[in-house]
Design a protein around this motif. Structure first.
Motif, PDB file in Angstrom:
ATOM      1  N   ALA A  90      22.366  96.008  31.790  1.00 61.74           N
ATOM      2  CA  ALA A  90      23.500  95.658  30.935  1.00 61.74           C
ATOM      3  C   ALA A  90      23.193  94.499  29.997  1.00 61.74           C
ATOM      4  O   ALA A  90      23.922  94.272  29.028  1.00 61.74           O
ATOM      5  CB  ALA A  90      24.709  95.301  31.794  1.00 61.74           C
ATOM      6  N   GLY A  91      22.114  93.755  30.268  1.00 58.82           N
ATOM      7  CA  GLY A  91      21.822  92.564  29.483  1.00 58.82           C
ATOM      8  C   GLY A  91      22.748  91.409  29.821  1.00 58.82           C
ATOM      9  O   GLY A  91      23.072  90.585  28.962  1.00 58.82           O
ATOM     10  N   LEU A  92      23.157  91.349  31.085  1.00 55.43           N
ATOM     11  CA  LEU A  92      24.087  90.315  31.543  1.00 55.43           C
ATOM     12  C   LEU A  92      23.395  89.359  32.510  1.00 55.43           C
ATOM     13  O   LEU A  92      22.313  89.661  33.019  1.00 55.43           O
ATOM     14  CB  LEU A  92      25.304  90.962  32.208  1.00 55.43           C
ATOM     15  CG  LEU A  92      26.142  91.853  31.286  1.00 55.43           C
ATOM     16  CD1 LEU A  92      27.223  92.586  32.063  1.00 55.43           C
ATOM     17  CD2 LEU A  92      26.760  91.032  30.152  1.00 55.43           C
ATOM     18  N   THR A  93      24.027  88.222  32.768  1.00 55.29           N
ATOM     19  CA  THR A  93      23.406  87.131  33.507  1.00 55.29           C
ATOM     20  C   THR A  93      24.107  86.889  34.834  1.00 55.29           C
ATOM     21  O   THR A  93      25.341  86.793  34.880  1.00 55.29           O
ATOM     22  CB  THR A  93      23.474  85.826  32.676  1.00 55.29           C
ATOM     23  OG1 THR A  93      22.962  86.078  31.365  1.00 55.29           O
ATOM     24  CG2 THR A  93      22.670  84.723  33.344  1.00 55.29           C
ATOM     25  N   GLU A  94      23.336  86.801  35.900  1.00 51.13           N
ATOM     26  CA  GLU A  94      23.897  86.443  37.210  1.00 51.13           C
ATOM     27  C   GLU A  94      24.253  84.953  37.242  1.00 51.13           C
ATOM     28  O   GLU A  94      23.485  84.116  36.779  1.00 51.13           O
ATOM     29  CB  GLU A  94      22.901  86.745  38.331  1.00 51.13           C
ATOM     30  CG  GLU A  94      22.607  88.224  38.522  1.00 51.13           C
ATOM     31  CD  GLU A  94      21.769  88.492  39.761  1.00 51.13           C
ATOM     32  OE1 GLU A  94      21.933  87.753  40.747  1.00 51.13           O
ATOM     33  OE2 GLU A  94      20.960  89.442  39.737  1.00 51.13           O
ATOM     34  N   GLN A  95      25.414  84.666  37.788  1.00 47.94           N
ATOM     35  CA  GLN A  95      25.877  83.285  37.946  1.00 47.94           C
ATOM     36  C   GLN A  95      26.360  83.117  39.380  1.00 47.94           C
ATOM     37  O   GLN A  95      27.142  83.937  39.870  1.00 47.94           O
ATOM     38  CB  GLN A  95      27.013  83.002  36.955  1.00 47.94           C
ATOM     39  CG  GLN A  95      27.561  81.588  37.008  1.00 47.94           C
ATOM     40  CD  GLN A  95      28.671  81.362  35.989  1.00 47.94           C
ATOM     41  OE1 GLN A  95      29.256  82.307  35.481  1.00 47.94           O
ATOM     42  NE2 GLN A  95      28.958  80.109  35.688  1.00 47.94           N
ATOM     43  N   ALA A  96      25.888  82.075  40.061  1.00 45.11           N
ATOM     44  CA  ALA A  96      26.239  81.886  41.464  1.00 45.11           C
ATOM     45  C   ALA A  96      27.746  81.709  41.640  1.00 45.11           C
ATOM     46  O   ALA A  96      28.414  81.064  40.836  1.00 45.11           O
ATOM     47  CB  ALA A  96      25.511  80.668  42.024  1.00 45.11           C
ATOM     48  N   SER A  97      28.261  82.323  42.697  1.00 43.94           N
ATOM     49  CA  SER A  97      29.670  82.168  43.047  1.00 43.94           C
ATOM     50  C   SER A  97      29.853  80.944  43.938  1.00 43.94           C
ATOM     51  O   SER A  97      28.882  80.402  44.476  1.00 43.94           O
ATOM     52  CB  SER A  97      30.176  83.420  43.762  1.00 43.94           C
ATOM     53  OG  SER A  97      30.123  84.549  42.913  1.00 43.94           O
ATOM     54  N   ASP A  98      31.090  80.521  44.123  1.00 43.37           N
ATOM     55  CA  ASP A  98      31.384  79.351  44.939  1.00 43.37           C
ATOM     56  C   ASP A  98      31.618  79.698  46.405  1.00 43.37           C
ATOM     57  O   ASP A  98      31.129  79.006  47.304  1.00 43.37           O
ATOM     58  CB  ASP A  98      32.626  78.626  44.405  1.00 43.37           C
ATOM     59  CG  ASP A  98      32.393  77.980  43.052  1.00 43.37           C
ATOM     60  OD1 ASP A  98      31.227  77.846  42.646  1.00 43.37           O
ATOM     61  OD2 ASP A  98      33.395  77.618  42.404  1.00 43.37           O
ATOM     62  N   LEU A  99      32.374  80.783  46.657  1.00 42.98           N
ATOM     63  CA  LEU A  99      32.829  81.069  48.016  1.00 42.98           C
ATOM     64  C   LEU A  99      32.332  82.390  48.580  1.00 42.98           C
ATOM     65  O   LEU A  99      32.498  82.635  49.779  1.00 42.98           O
ATOM     66  CB  LEU A  99      34.369  81.062  48.062  1.00 42.98           C
ATOM     67  CG  LEU A  99      35.052  79.770  47.594  1.00 42.98           C
ATOM     68  CD1 LEU A  99      36.571  79.929  47.636  1.00 42.98           C
ATOM     69  CD2 LEU A  99      34.614  78.593  48.456  1.00 42.98           C
ATOM     70  N   VAL A 100      31.748  83.242  47.747  1.00 44.32           N
ATOM     71  CA  VAL A 100      31.252  84.534  48.223  1.00 44.32           C
ATOM     72  C   VAL A 100      29.796  84.690  47.802  1.00 44.32           C
ATOM     73  O   VAL A 100      29.312  83.993  46.908  1.00 44.32           O
ATOM     74  CB  VAL A 100      32.101  85.705  47.681  1.00 44.32           C
ATOM     75  CG1 VAL A 100      33.555  85.564  48.120  1.00 44.32           C
ATOM     76  CG2 VAL A 100      31.999  85.809  46.162  1.00 44.32           C
ATOM     77  N   ALA A 101      29.107  85.632  48.447  1.00 46.59           N
ATOM     78  CA  ALA A 101      27.682  85.810  48.184  1.00 46.59           C
ATOM     79  C   ALA A 101      27.374  86.537  46.878  1.00 46.59           C
ATOM     80  O   ALA A 101      26.423  86.176  46.180  1.00 46.59           O
ATOM     81  CB  ALA A 101      27.031  86.550  49.356  1.00 46.59           C
ATOM     82  N   PRO A 102      28.108  87.586  46.498  1.00 47.99           N
ATOM     83  CA  PRO A 102      27.779  88.282  45.250  1.00 47.99           C
ATOM     84  C   PRO A 102      27.898  87.361  44.048  1.00 47.99           C
ATOM     85  O   PRO A 102      28.784  86.492  44.006  1.00 47.99           O
ATOM     86  CB  PRO A 102      28.814  89.421  45.188  1.00 47.99           C
ATOM     87  CG  PRO A 102      29.240  89.627  46.596  1.00 47.99           C
ATOM     88  CD  PRO A 102      29.207  88.258  47.218  1.00 47.99           C
ATOM     89  N   PRO A 103      27.036  87.537  43.063  1.00 47.29           N
ATOM     90  CA  PRO A 103      27.098  86.672  41.882  1.00 47.29           C
ATOM     91  C   PRO A 103      28.211  87.076  40.931  1.00 47.29           C
ATOM     92  O   PRO A 103      28.713  88.203  40.959  1.00 47.29           O
ATOM     93  CB  PRO A 103      25.722  86.889  41.230  1.00 47.29           C
ATOM     94  CG  PRO A 103      25.377  88.302  41.590  1.00 47.29           C
ATOM     95  CD  PRO A 103      25.921  88.499  42.985  1.00 47.29           C
ATOM     96  N   ARG A 104      28.564  86.146  40.068  1.00 46.48           N
ATOM     97  CA  ARG A 104      29.491  86.421  38.976  1.00 46.48           C
ATOM     98  C   ARG A 104      28.702  86.885  37.752  1.00 46.48           C
ATOM     99  O   ARG A 104      27.484  86.730  37.684  1.00 46.48           O
ATOM    100  CB  ARG A 104      30.278  85.161  38.621  1.00 46.48           C
ATOM    101  CG  ARG A 104      31.186  84.662  39.726  1.00 46.48           C
ATOM    102  CD  ARG A 104      31.881  83.364  39.302  1.00 46.48           C
ATOM    103  NE  ARG A 104      31.014  82.200  39.478  1.00 46.48           N
ATOM    104  CZ  ARG A 104      31.122  81.065  38.793  1.00 46.48           C
ATOM    105  NH1 ARG A 104      32.035  80.957  37.842  1.00 46.48           N
ATOM    106  NH2 ARG A 104      30.325  80.049  39.044  1.00 46.48           N
ATOM    107  N   VAL A 105      29.404  87.459  36.771  1.00 43.61           N
ATOM    108  CA  VAL A 105      28.810  87.794  35.481  1.00 43.61           C
ATOM    109  C   VAL A 105      29.125  86.651  34.534  1.00 43.61           C
ATOM    110  O   VAL A 105      30.282  86.436  34.157  1.00 43.61           O
ATOM    111  CB  VAL A 105      29.365  89.126  34.927  1.00 43.61           C
ATOM    112  CG1 VAL A 105      28.797  89.401  33.541  1.00 43.61           C
ATOM    113  CG2 VAL A 105      29.041  90.276  35.868  1.00 43.61           C
ATOM    114  N   ALA A 106      28.092  85.901  34.143  1.00 44.39           N
ATOM    115  CA  ALA A 106      28.300  84.673  33.374  1.00 44.39           C
ATOM    116  C   ALA A 106      29.032  84.933  32.065  1.00 44.39           C
ATOM    117  O   ALA A 106      29.819  84.091  31.610  1.00 44.39           O
ATOM    118  CB  ALA A 106      26.956  84.007  33.101  1.00 44.39           C
TER     119      ALA A 106
END
Length: 212
Positions: A107-123
């Motif tokens: 997708a050309g998107l960037t992983e961003q660490a989440s605060d409370l869960v393990a899966p990353p956010r989409v920056a």
């Protein structure tokens, strides 16, 4: 005058959601979907049981609901007709789906660490909702093999410019969500991009070019 066209699809328009979840090997999966609705701090997600995301949700019980704006339509469309399942179901293969383990890169998107869960956010997504699974509800009968996943939003992340100053509310004028209506992409009331998904599902659309 109203008629009864015996509609095959009741998909009148809902926000597109990019669900990030964690695969069994710890890598990230990212899946676009648009069968979601919210009530209070809970959200209901309607997902076909054949996908990788339901398997990840049942095992890890966490996800992030990333809400793209209409400007992100090209990135979302690059994920269409892809699946995180190595064993692509036969019916999906016939529609043109392929196995893709690197969803963020595709997708050309960037992983961003989440605060409370393990899966990353989409920056790049202006709104990101960290969630935990609280219940599952079998849904549909016959060939409709889906599950309604009830998740609780445990933390929200919103671009500062979208928050009405001095409040806890999103500005509905500034927020332009990507909407899917009958497998086509819309934003601001206009069709914003051709949809690979609509082609794969052979939707009989006759789209008119936007006047803007």
């Amino acid at each position: 005058m109203h008629i009864d066209p015996e509609l095959k699809v009741l998909y009148f328009g809902t926000p597109v959601v990019l669900i990030s979840s964690r695969n069994e090997d710890g890598t990230a999966n990212l899946a676009p979907m648009s069968s979601a609705w919210w009530l209070g701090d809970h959200c209901m997600l309607g997902l076909a049981n054949s996908g990788q995301t339901p398997a990840n949700l049942l095992r890890e019980r966490e996800c992030v609901l990333n809400l793209p704006s209409s400007a992100m339509v090209e990135a979302v469309d690059r994920l269409a007709l892809t699946t995180g399942r190595p064993d692509v179901p036969e019916y999906k293969a016939r529609q043109g789906y392929r196995y893709e383990p690197e969803k963020f890169a595709t997708a050309g998107l960037t992983e961003q660490a989440s605060d409370l869960v393990a899966p990353p956010r989409v920056a790049e997504c202006p709104i990101q909702l960290e969630c935990r699974l609280v219940a599952t509800h079998p849904f549909g009968v016959g060939s409709l093999n889906v599950t309604a996943f009830e998740v609780e939003v445990v933390r929200s992340h919103v671009e500062e410019d979208l928050v009405i100053p001095g409040t806890h509310y999103v500005d509905p004028v500034g927020w332009d969500p990507l909407i899917m209506k009958f497998c086509e992409f819309f934003g601001g009331g206009h069709n914003v991009h051709p949809s690979r998904l609509a082609s794969g599902w052979q939707m009989p659309h006759r789209l008119r070019p936007s006047a803007v």
